[in-house]
Write a protein that holds these residues in place. Structure first.
Motif, short mmCIF file in Angstrom:
data_model
loop_
_atom_site.label_atom_id
_atom_site.label_comp_id
_atom_site.label_asym_id
_atom_site.label_seq_id
_atom_site.Cartn_x
_atom_site.Cartn_y
_atom_site.Cartn_z
N LEU A 127 3.63 -8.74 -14.03
CA LEU A 127 4.95 -8.39 -13.64
C LEU A 127 5.08 -6.91 -13.29
O LEU A 127 6.37 -6.83 -11.93
CB LEU A 127 6.53 -8.76 -14.73
N ALA A 128 4.51 -5.77 -14.63
CA ALA A 128 4.94 -4.60 -13.91
C ALA A 128 4.24 -4.51 -12.52
O ALA A 128 4.11 -3.95 -11.83
CB ALA A 128 3.79 -3.93 -14.45
N THR A 129 3.02 -5.14 -12.33
CA THR A 129 2.27 -4.92 -10.87
C THR A 129 3.16 -5.05 -9.70
O THR A 129 3.16 -4.21 -8.02
CB THR A 129 0.82 -5.63 -11.03
N ALA A 130 3.40 -6.66 -9.98
CA ALA A 130 4.37 -6.99 -8.97
C ALA A 130 5.96 -6.70 -8.57
O ALA A 130 6.16 -5.86 -7.74
CB ALA A 130 4.51 -8.55 -9.23
N GLY A 131 6.57 -5.59 -10.04
CA GLY A 131 7.98 -5.54 -9.55
C GLY A 131 8.03 -4.32 -9.56
O GLY A 131 8.67 -3.72 -9.06
N VAL A 132 7.02 -3.46 -9.71
CA VAL A 132 6.81 -2.09 -9.07
C VAL A 132 5.59 -1.34 -8.95
O VAL A 132 6.96 -0.26 -7.92
CB VAL A 132 7.20 -0.95 -11.19
N ILE A 133 4.36 -1.15 -9.39
CA ILE A 133 3.09 -0.68 -8.75
C ILE A 133 3.92 -1.41 -7.20
O ILE A 133 3.75 -0.10 -6.44
CB ILE A 133 2.06 -0.56 -9.36
N VAL A 134 3.09 -2.37 -6.46
CA VAL A 134 3.18 -2.80 -5.44
C VAL A 134 4.51 -2.28 -4.75
O VAL A 134 4.17 -1.99 -3.12
CB VAL A 134 2.72 -4.31 -4.80
N PRO A 135 5.48 -3.02 -4.73
CA PRO A 135 6.54 -2.15 -4.21
C PRO A 135 6.60 -0.43 -4.18
O PRO A 135 7.35 0.11 -2.78
CB PRO A 135 7.62 -2.17 -5.07
N VAL A 136 6.23 0.06 -4.77
CA VAL A 136 6.33 1.60 -4.37
C VAL A 136 5.35 2.62 -3.50
O VAL A 136 5.12 2.76 -3.04
CB VAL A 136 6.16 2.08 -5.58
N VAL A 137 3.94 1.70 -3.63
CA VAL A 137 2.61 1.75 -3.16
C VAL A 137 2.94 1.32 -1.51
O VAL A 137 2.68 1.92 -0.41
CB VAL A 137 1.70 0.98 -3.86
N SER A 138 3.30 -0.02 -1.16
CA SER A 138 4.88 -0.10 -0.08
C SER A 138 5.11 0.24 0.81
O SER A 138 5.14 0.92 1.72
CB SER A 138 4.87 -2.45 -0.27
N ARG A 139 6.58 1.18 -0.22
CA ARG A 139 6.61 2.34 0.32
C ARG A 139 5.93 2.99 0.78
O ARG A 139 6.22 4.23 2.08
CB ARG A 139 7.93 2.80 -0.77
N LEU A 140 5.39 3.68 0.19
CA LEU A 140 3.97 4.49 0.96
C LEU A 140 2.92 3.90 1.89
O LEU A 140 2.36 4.88 2.48
CB LEU A 140 3.20 5.15 -0.08
N GLY A 141 3.54 2.93 2.60
CA GLY A 141 2.95 2.60 3.92
C GLY A 141 1.49 1.60 3.51
O GLY A 141 0.82 1.33 4.39
N ALA A 142 1.08 1.10 2.60
CA ALA A 142 0.23 0.63 1.27
C ALA A 142 0.33 -0.95 2.24
O ALA A 142 1.37 -1.41 1.92
CB ALA A 142 -0.18 0.78 0.53
N ASN A 143 -0.87 -1.61 2.69
CA ASN A 143 -0.69 -3.20 2.56
C ASN A 143 -0.25 -3.71 1.58
O ASN A 143 -0.67 -3.44 0.37
CB ASN A 143 -1.51 -3.64 3.86
N PRO A 144 0.98 -5.05 1.55
CA PRO A 144 1.23 -5.23 -0.01
C PRO A 144 0.07 -6.33 -0.94
O PRO A 144 -0.45 -5.96 -1.75
CB PRO A 144 2.46 -5.97 -0.09
N ILE A 145 -0.37 -7.08 0.59
CA ILE A 145 -1.56 -8.28 0.33
C ILE A 145 -3.24 -7.27 -0.34
O ILE A 145 -3.51 -7.50 -1.03
CB ILE A 145 -1.60 -8.82 1.02
N ILE A 146 -3.19 -5.79 0.24
CA ILE A 146 -4.77 -5.06 -0.15
C ILE A 146 -4.51 -5.07 -1.57
O ILE A 146 -5.06 -4.51 -2.13
CB ILE A 146 -5.03 -4.13 0.96
N SER A 147 -3.17 -4.49 -1.55
CA SER A 147 -2.47 -3.41 -2.53
C SER A 147 -2.92 -4.34 -4.11
O SER A 147 -3.67 -4.05 -4.87
CB SER A 147 -1.20 -3.59 -2.86
N TYR A 148 -2.16 -5.98 -4.45
CA TYR A 148 -2.04 -6.86 -4.98
C TYR A 148 -3.93 -6.92 -5.26
O TYR A 148 -4.33 -7.12 -6.71
CB TYR A 148 -1.82 -8.27 -4.77
N LEU A 149 -4.60 -6.76 -4.15
CA LEU A 149 -5.41 -7.56 -4.47
C LEU A 149 -7.09 -6.30 -4.82
O LEU A 149 -7.76 -6.81 -6.04
CB LEU A 149 -6.58 -7.73 -3.16
#
Length: 575
Positions: free
Chosen positions: A17-39
């Motif tokens: 949940l921390a990954t999905a709700g906090v880390i990935v949204p922050v990384v996505s705002r920086l331009g990273a692809n969400p799918i790649i971030s999760y993987l």
């Protein structure tokens, strides 16, 4: 009390949940692809990543996944919700129109790709039964990753999107015989495999038929009842019950849960509740899909990759090349243009989530060895991480080929409604407004919260949907970003204010025309930023004045001009 709590389950869920709700949204705002971030995070925080060092560094217990099975069920729901949403975008007639691509193109792709990959596995020294299970599993692509990419780019209804989805649907259907084949190989009864598979497919078709029949009778009646209660909480509960319940029903018949949810989505796609259901499900889909991609990332064995990078990269290249050289010619054989064929082949080149199902079942049955299973799943997971890059490369290649051939440009947008008017409230006033839009050839979409009224009007083939316009996600699904105007005809001041706030935040430029009770209410609406407020009392007085002047012999043209002039004066005073 505390000792009875299984902390490993809660710690694993908290990490996800921390990954999905906090880390990935922050990384996505920086331009990273969400799918790649999760993987990537799944590979890093999984038991094959940092989790492998937990014995040396116990504190990693709280920031890594201890037991993957603790989150596997949540991850599977992500695919279930995705397939349900896909079903909502289709209709039974559109699905039947795709049968040639599903059973022709999709079926041939599975058979040919599986045969080639099985042969390659045998050449690598893998046993025949292992090679067959691995080959069939690797022939499947990722419905979750590919559809998510196409949906985000609004390309699901393009030529490429429809063909790609048709192949994915065939692959999803192929999971059933794949699992049956694993069971047959594990039992080794000597029974004719083709006969057993044929009987099993007939049973699967009969099971889907029962789900469809039950759904047609049950779904619309359920949502009519729930909608009449005017409770968003009850409506939410009903939607979740249908999604999970349809998946559970399919699982009882031995089908993938996602297939049952897909059928339920199709059954709801032609009803007046489609957009309201989609608005509720979509946020769940995003979170659960994130969990799914995270669990896929956990299958990437970083240590194994470090030990044998050359072998894994070679196997990865073989997988991608084989699928591309099979799919592209087949797509051309089924009359797809070369740009679309190339793009589709690149989209489907990677492995998919059902490879984990097939190879996992083979490993559990003792057919696939742990070494082969680990190597194959690592290749699949890495290939899925490359899906966004492959999709981008395929799109660029398709554009380059299209320009070289001087053919038509790729179709960018699906058949979504654009430039339409959104009419909120389909009572007496809303029906008149919608009728005038239709008379002048303008598209519209109407919204009303009365399920009986909506059903009655849809039987007359009017474009009316059940839903709550105070929900910003619902308005977005109704095409707010593509609309040319919003007309609010309801007689609820609080609801009207809320709708105006949502629309003005999303579309400051959108013309908003609102029904007002009187001059005081109109002034309030103008202060909120509406384009035009129409007070009922003033309009009634103007109509009375018009009728009176005409009856007293004043020429029609002069009367109409004076009424328009007086209306403009009122508008300026109110503004």
């Amino acid at each position: 009390m505390a000792s009875s709590i299984n902390l490993s389950i809660y710690s694993d869920v908290m990490v996800v949940l921390a990954t999905a709700g906090v880390i990935v949204p922050v990384v996505s705002r920086l331009g990273a692809n969400p799918i790649i971030s999760y993987l990537t995070l799944g590979a890093l925080l999984g038991p094959l990543g940092l989790g492998a060092a937990m014995d040396q560094m116990p504190f990693l217990y709280w920031i890594t996944i201890v037991e993957p099975n603790n989150v596997a069920g949540i991850a599977e729901l992500g695919v279930v919700f995705l397939l349900f949403l896909i079903g909502l975008q289709l209709s039974l007639s559109r699905l039947l129109a795709l049968h040639r691509l599903v059973f022709g193109l999709g079926g041939l792709q599975i058979v040919i790709t599986a045969a080639i990959l099985t042969l390659i596995a045998v050449l690598f020294g893998v046993g025949t039964q292992q090679a067959l299970v691995v080959g069939l599993s690797l022939a499947l692509s990722s419905t979750a990753a590919v559809v998510e990419l196409l949906s985000n780019k609004r390309r699901m209804s393009t030529t490429t999107g429809r063909a790609t989805f048709s192949v994915l649907l065939a692959q999803d259907l192929a999971v059933v015989p794949l699992l049956l084949l694993v069971g047959i190989l594990a039992s080794d009864t000597g029974t004719n495999v083709a006969t057993i598979l044929g009987i099993a497919l007939l049973q699967a078709a009969a099971s889907l038929g029962m789900i469809v029949l039950f759904g047609r009778v049950f779904l619309r009646s359920l949502f009519h009842l729930v909608g009449s209660l005017d409770s968003s909480e009850v409506f939410l509960a009903a939607v979740l019950f249908i999604v999970v319940g349809a998946g559970f029903a399919a699982a009882l018949f031995g089908l993938p849960m996602a297939m049952g949810a897909f059928v339920a989505g199709i059954l709801l796609s032609e009803t007046e509740f489609r957009k309201a259901v989609e608005a509720i499900v979509e946020p769940f889909k995003g979170l659960l899909l994130g969990v799914f991609f995270f669990t896929v990332g956990m299958s990437i064995d970083i240590v194994e990759f470090i030990k044998t990078p050359g072998l894994i990269i070679s196997l990865l290249c073989i997988l991608l090349i084989v699928k591309v050289i099979v799919l592209a010619p087949l797509a051309r054989l089924f009359s797809l243009a070369l740009p679309s064929a190339i793009e589709m082949a690149m989209l489907l080149a990677a492995g998919g989530e059902f490879a984990f199902v097939g190879i996992g079942a083979g490993a559990a049955a003792g057919i696939v060895s742990p070494h082969v299973s680990g190597m194959a799943l690592t290749v699949v997971a890495i290939s899925m991480a490359l899906t966004p890059l492959l999709a981008t490369l395929g799109e660029h290649l398709a554009r380059a080929i299209s320009k070289t051939e001087h053919g038509p440009e790729l179709d960018e947008m699906p058949d979504v409604m654009t430039g339409h008017g959104i009419v909120v409230g389909y009572g007496r006033v809303g029906r008149v407004v919608a009728g005038m839009l239709q008379r002048h050839g303008l598209a519209y979409l109407a919204i009303d919260a009365d399920p009986a009224l909506v059903s009655r009007e849809r039987r007359k083939e009017n474009a009316v949907f059940f839903g709550d316009a105070r929900n910003n996600n619902f308005l977005r699904i109704c095409g707010l970003s593509e609309a040319s105007s919003l007309i609010v005809t309801i007689n609820d001041d609080h609801a009207t204010d809320r709708i105006i706030e949502i629309v003005r935040a999303a579309r400051p430029d959108l013309p908003i025309v609102v029904r007002a009770r009187d001059a005081t209410h109109a002034r309030h609406l103008y202060a909120m930023g509406v384009t035009n407020a129409v007070p009922e009392t003033i309009e009634a007085s103007l109509q009375l004045s018009e009728a009176t002047l005409i009856s007293m012999g004043i020429p029609m043209g002069k009367v109409v001009a004076s009424i328009h002039e007086r209306r403009d004066e009122f508008r300026k005073e109110l503004q």
